[in-house]
Write an enzyme that holds these catalytic residues in place. Structure first.
Site, PDB file in Angstrom:
ATOM      1  N   ASP A 158       9.381  -4.939  -2.404  1.00 35.35           N
ATOM      2  CA  ASP A 158       9.594  -3.765  -3.250  1.00 35.35           C
ATOM      3  C   ASP A 158       9.226  -2.439  -2.582  1.00 35.35           C
ATOM      4  OD1 ASP A 158      10.227  -2.321  -5.614  1.00 35.35           O
ATOM      5  OD2 ASP A 158       8.129  -2.337  -6.198  1.00 35.35           O
ATOM      6  N   ARG A 205       0.707   3.036 -11.860  1.00 34.23           N
ATOM      7  CA  ARG A 205       0.634   4.497 -11.972  1.00 34.23           C
ATOM      8  C   ARG A 205      -0.584   4.962 -12.772  1.00 34.23           C
ATOM      9  NH1 ARG A 205       3.621   7.993  -9.060  1.00 34.23           N
ATOM     10  NH2 ARG A 205       4.672   9.134 -10.740  1.00 34.23           N
TER      11      ARG A 205
END
Length: 374
Positions: free
Chosen positions: A134, A295
């Protein structure tokens, strides 16, 4: 060294370490992909999370000297929870997308790739490897497509005949010259159910996505989400599965093959109001093993405010008002102003006017004024 025999040994070994599908391709450049990536950049369809250097994204030999092959792997994940928790009045819940269920898939795939590297190094002492999941330079989907893992669907996901698109994918570049596998024929045909199901129209056309308006991307941003998309996010806290659940190839696909990717219902479908009160440490303790936590808590808590607005329960007004009046983060306060308007009806005017008198941040004041105008 018999390369063909080694390839078969790797395939057999991969099955013993939890790899559900494996494919091999050359390390030749992805020439067609280069043109698509350039076009995406020109159209400003990128998310901003990608590798900036397009040449590194399309030329494996820039990443590993002497690269000859790329091995692509896939690990299937569930599409349904074996145990469910319900969202009800007073106890509304948000949802993490399926790809974020269980242990962070970056860790899951990296462990399997490390084991493959060790196995191959014992067979070929001078072998070299460069594995990625990823966040690497290569486009995982392009590698998986060319290696025969699946075809690239109109929803921009790899779709496998065996598991649908509910697979994590990663790859390993190596200097061992394996014979490549054949790609799988595209089975999407004239179907456009994923395009029609996309809440924001982010799927511009089959195989092309405008990441800037994709809900999966929007839920990961840290700024105020553009108002045109807020209603469409619903109760999603991270990611979006609409284009996957609409896909006919995913019908009946639900595999529970790996304990580490099984979802904990209270974690992946958490209560919204308690989520808003978590400290950084508490958030990390509760959600830190999910890929959707990368995040931090701020985007998730902002999304939780929008999720409460989505349910329109009047008894949640006090919770959202507390965010508007007391939260230190302008993004949360601005989102709360919008949410108050969605839930509070005529009462919203009084609450928003009172908040406007005290608010000093220009971005939040703008949100409050916009809410009052509406």
């Amino acid at each position: 060294m018999n390369i063909a025999q080694l390839k078969q040994e790797i395939i057999q070994y991969s099955k013993t370490i939890g790899v559900d599908k494996i494919g091999f391709t050359t390390a030749a450049p992805f020439a067609e992909l280069r043109n698509r990536l350039i076009k995406q950049r020109e159209l400003n369809y990128q998310s901003g999370f990608e590798e900036d250097d397009i040449e590194k994204r399309v030329n494996p030999r820039l990443l590993l000297d002497g690269a000859e092959s790329i091995i692509s792997i896939a690990v299937a994940y569930p599409s349904k929870m074996t145990e469910r928790v319900s969202s009800k009045k007073g106890e509304r819940r948000g949802i993490f997308s399926r790809a974020s269920w269980g242990l962070d898939y970056h860790m899951v795939l990296r462990e399997r790739l490390r084991k493959l590297e060790t196995f191959m190094a014992e067979k070929v002492p001078d072998a070299q490897f460069r594995s990625m999941v990823d966040t690497g330079e290569l486009v995982d989907r392009a590698v998986a497509e060319r290696a025969g893992i699946g075809w690239s669907g109109k929803n921009c996901s790899i779709i496998t005949p065996e598991f649908g698109s509910y697979v994590y994918i990663g790859e390993m570049i190596t200097n061992i010259p394996f014979a490549p596998d054949a790609p799988i024929e595209d089975r999407c045909g004239d179907c456009r159910k994923c395009l029609d199901a996309c809440p924001t129209g982010a799927l511009v056309q089959g195989g092309q996505i405008n990441a800037s308006c994709c809900i999966s991307f929007l839920t990961q941003t840290k700024e105020l989400i553009p108002e045109e998309f807020r209603d469409k996010i619903g109760n999603r806290l991270y990611g979006c599965d609409s284009c996957q659940t609409a896909c006919p190839e995913n019908k009946g696909m639900d595999f529970h093959l790996h304990p580490e990717v099984e979802p904990e219902p209270e974690i992946v479908k958490p209560l919204l109001k308690p989520l808003l009160n978590l400290s950084n440490r508490q958030f990390k303790e509760q959600f830190g093993t999910l890929s959707g936590s990368w995040r931090g808590k701020n985007p998730i808590q902002r999304n939780a405010v929008m999720a409460l607005a989505h349910f329109k329960d009047k008894e949640d007004i006090e919770t959202i008002l507390n965010v508007l009046q007391n939260d230190t983060r302008p993004v949360l306060r601005g989102t709360a102003a919008w949410a108050i308007r969605k839930i509070a009806g005529k009462e919203a005017i009084r609450l928003l006017e009172a908040a406007l008198e005290k608010e000093m941040d220009d971005s939040v004041r703008k949100e409050i004024i916009n809410a009052l105008k509406r």
